[in-house]
Design an enzyme around this catalytic site. Structure first.
Site, mmCIF file in Angstrom:
data_model
loop_
_atom_site.group_PDB
_atom_site.id
_atom_site.type_symbol
_atom_site.label_atom_id
_atom_site.label_comp_id
_atom_site.label_asym_id
_atom_site.label_seq_id
_atom_site.Cartn_x
_atom_site.Cartn_y
_atom_site.Cartn_z
ATOM 1 N N ASP A 192 0.838 -1.200 0.000
ATOM 2 C CA ASP A 192 0.000 0.000 0.000
ATOM 3 C C ASP A 192 0.874 1.251 0.000
ATOM 4 O OD1 ASP A 192 -2.316 1.499 0.125
ATOM 5 O OD2 ASP A 192 -3.094 0.536 1.934
ATOM 6 N N ASP B 67 -10.528 1.925 -3.629
ATOM 7 C CA ASP B 67 -11.049 1.674 -2.276
ATOM 8 C C ASP B 67 -12.570 1.667 -2.280
ATOM 9 O OD1 ASP B 67 -8.819 1.252 -0.801
ATOM 10 O OD2 ASP B 67 -8.744 3.242 0.105
#
Ligand code: DGJ
Length: 745
Positions: free
Chosen positions: A486, A555
């Site tokens: 990430d 997301d």
């Protein structure tokens, strides 16, 4: 007194002396460096269905005279004149530079030690070799005044109709120079009208599609975020040559830059209606110093051309990507359950084991432990602390990662784990130990995004640290199969304590530093599946995909939002890289509620996963999940390796539909979604299937339901019938969907 008389005498003698006896002041003379003449030629870079022609005149100027369908003998273009005015460099320069007559958007601007900015490149030689599945043509050009050398490299992938272009600059002079602007490629086209399809967006709404005709002047797509370059735009586009957009017809050029930092794509249409596309690293705050003898290599610009509309251009890019552009691009990656939306930071070993049990019982193939497993002194129990301290939080998970990973393996699941190695929370041991590693500018506030700072990857010590995070995480268990990498912030107040006065190198060397680390990762862990996540889809580019198997597309897990995000992504990137998860309702990002089947049918058009707490599903929902996962496994080879045909665009009507067809055209899977049902009187919508063999008969079977929504379900029809208007499943409600598997008889 005597002395002054002497001086007066001397002055008088000099004044009356003949001119030849005095030293003449030097007259300014301009000398032009001679350019050796060469024999004119045309260099052809060819794929199965495309041809790029580079014309070299007798002075050695190189012009792009054609990109598109093959035109036969390349030599026909040897005397071709574009009719371009001399102010534009007497034609469509292949790699236009600041200097000489050229006054358009340059591909190259160099500032030399004497303060001048002029560069004029002339042909020296070229060669063609076959390597790595491509035929590579390299043109060597030179500026005869400054000794700057530029190579233009073209790698042609024949069967995929893809040409990769990049440039390399060598400072052949004796003093350092500054590269003020150095593009990967410049592509000159002569189609008259151009319709640009490009991308915009933000967090949780990446890859939104926008379309605009290009008018005279310059249109620029740029990112100056430093990292997270694809959150607001994407370094890619489709260009329809003509006035309209079509999925199936007409000339379309697809382009994508393989770079994970600042980029700029500029499209300049001039008065002759020619278009010059200059693409590469953004020059923003990056006057890059190049020492004598040093070489600068630009990132690859990926180009394709198709006469089969946007669909054809996308399929070319996807084929190339699976074969060459994506790490492990031809493999099928496992379905998974990710812990994030199901547990966030709030879990114990017991929570994770039960999720693993549930994932196994639903037929999923991997469990991924997301954020929250690390940091002791500043425990990572929320996003305010712990980033940088990559030791296991033994208070939270006393049994250790190996225990959990081994448990997953014992249940037949692979195991994955989350890291965010480029970042640090101010509230961490790392921030205290190495404040000099943080991206910062002297005396200025170091702004936080998501409570975190960015580590300075231009610094080799930081590169070692970031590699070490990956490496040490992998040592936590021999059963780690997957890493989710990430990266949750952009660059602000840029600066590097390591680079000293050479801050111009920061933006470029951050990305090079990242790639150095990823090369080390791949050398040591060639088989680990690594997902590229950056607040979702903020690092979706072919620079990153060289090292990553897939991306976390967004997301935003709401199936309604995913329609546009996945449609946009599909224009450039293959479905095999598109992580797509079924999550809970109301959706955590949008609050929307749609059926579990609709959520599955959207997620199944990419790499399917789930991201919720399975124990919250009802028995009925579990049964549907089992069913959808089982059927997905039966057709996912098509999603991963088939050819994509987009049947209906979410931007153009009430439906979205797409299909993947096996290369041998024997199998296909069709996804159809009703996004807005307006009127019962209208009845069903007809989708015209594409990519099938018209003569072959296909048995059509709807998936994931007992009662099909199409009258033809279970029967066999010819490809011609299905393409010709016979396929009209009854999707008679907003947010309903259907998935059909087609198998040749
Ligand atoms: C942002 C990612 O996009 C999410 O999927 C999740 O991994 C969080 N970070 C964790 O902090």
């Amino acid at each position: 007194m005597k002395r002054s008389i002497l001086l007066l005498l001397l002055a008088t003698v000099i004044a009356i002396a003949p001119a030849w006896a005095r030293k003449a002041p030097k007259k300014f003379v301009h000398e032009t460096v001679a350019i050796p003449e060469i024999s004119p030629k045309v260099i052809a870079v060819e794929t199965d269905h495309t041809q790029l022609l580079l014309q070299v005149d007798k002075k050695g100027s190189v012009r792009t005279v054609h990109y598109g369908a093959p035109t036969g003998e390349a030599a026909q273009f040897v005397s071709f004149r574009s009719g371009y005015g001399s102010l534009y460099g007497s034609g469509p320069m292949t790699y236009p530079t600041v200097g000489g007559r050229f006054i358009g958007q340059p591909a190259l601007q160099v500032k030399y030690a004497d303060g001048t900015h002029n560069t004029e490149l002339y042909y020296v030689s070229h060669e063609t070799v076959s390597r790595g599945g491509a035929v590579t043509t390299t043109l060597h050009l030179k500026d005869y005044v400054t000794a700057l050398e530029v190579s233009l490299v073209y790698e042609a992938f024949r069967a995929e109709d893809v040409i990769l272009m990049h440039s390399e600059v060598v400072n052949g002079g004796k003093k350092a120079v500054e590269l003020l602007d150095v593009a990967s490629a410049s592509l000159n086209l002569d189609a008259g009208d151009y319709l640009l399809t490009h991308f915009y967006g933000d967090w949780a709404m990446e890859m939104q599609v926008e379309r605009t005709p290009l008018t005279h002047g310059v249109k620029v797509i740029e990112s100056r975020r430093g990292t997270q370059g694809t959150q607001n735009t994407n370094p890619s586009f489709l260009l329809s040559c003509g006035k309209s957009f079509s999925e199936t017809e007409g000339e379309v050029i697809g382009g994508a830059l393989a770079w994970s930092g600042n980029y700029r794509l500029s499209f300049e249409k001039n008065h002759t209606d020619r278009l010059n596309i200059v693409t590469g690293i953004s020059p923003f705050a990056s006057a890059y110093p190049l020492a004598p003898g040093a070489r600068f290599t630009t990132p690859q610009m990926i180009y394709t051309w198709s006469a089969e509309g946007a669909g054809g251009a996308s399929r070319n890019l996807h084929r190339w990507a699976r074969k060459q552009g994506v790490y492990g691009g031809s493999q099928v990656n496992p379905t998974l359950l990710n812990s994030w939306e199901g547990a966030y930071f709030d879990f114990t070993t017991e929570t994770l084991l039960r999720m693993i049990d549930d994932a196994a019982s639903m037929g999923l193939e991997m469990f991924v432990l997301d954020d929250g497993w690390f940091a002791m002194d500043h425990p990572r129990n929320n996003d305010k602390a712990g980033l940088g301290d990559w030791e296991l939080n033994t208070n939270k998970l006393p049994e250790g990662i190996d225990y959990i990973a081994s448990y997953a393996h014992s249940k037949g699941l692979k195991f994955g784990i989350w890291i965010e190695p480029e970042m640090v929370n101010p509230d961490s041991n790392l921030a205290e130990a190495h404040p000099e590693w943080v991206v910062q500018a002297p005396g200025r506030e170091i702004y936080q995004t998501r409570n975190q700072w960015l580590l300075d990857l231009s610094n080799p010590a930081v590169q070692d640290f970031v590699f070490g995070v990956f490496d040490r995480t992998m040592q936590l268990s021999a059963n780690i199969d997957y890493i989710k990498w990430d990266s949750n912030r952009e660059v602000s107040s840029f600066g590097s304590t390591f680079l000293g006065e050479e801050q111009d190198r920061f933006y470029i060397e951050y990305v090079q530093g990242l790639y150095n680390v990823l090369q080390r990762v791949r050398a040591k862990y060639p088989d680990t599946i690594v997902q590229c996540c950056s607040s979702g889809g903020s690092r979706v580019d072919y620079g990153a995909l060289k090292y990553f198997n897939e991306v976390w597309t967004s997301d935003n897990t709401d199936a309604i939002s995913r329609v546009r995000i996945q449609y946009g992504t599909s224009l450039i990137y293959p479905a095999s890289v598109m992580g797509s998860h079924v999550s809970a309702v109301p959706n955590h990002q949008t609050g929307n509620v749609v059926s579990l089947k609709f959520r599955f049918d959207i997620a199944s058009a990419g790499r399917l996963g789930m991201e919720l707490q399975p124990k919250n599903l009802t028995a009925e929902e579990r049964a549907l999940a089992d069913r959808c996962i089982t059927s997905y496994k039966g057709y996912r080879d098509l999603v991963f390796t088939g050819d994509l045909y987009r049947l209906a665009s979410p931007y153009e009507g009430d439906y979205y539909a797409l299909m993947y067809v096996s290369p041998d055209k024997r199998r296909a899977v069709v996804f159809a979604y009703c996004l807005r049902y307006q009127n019962r009187g209208v009845g069903t919508h007809t989708f015209r299937l594409q990519g099938l063999d018209p003569a072959r008969k296909y048995k059509v079977k709807e998936q994931n339901v007992d009662k099909s929504c199409w009258w033809g379900d279970g029967k066999a029809f010819t490809g011609a019938f299905l393409a010709g208007g016979g396929f009209n499943p009854a999707l008679l409600k907003t947010n309903t969907s259907a998935v059909f598997l087609l198998e040749a008889e």
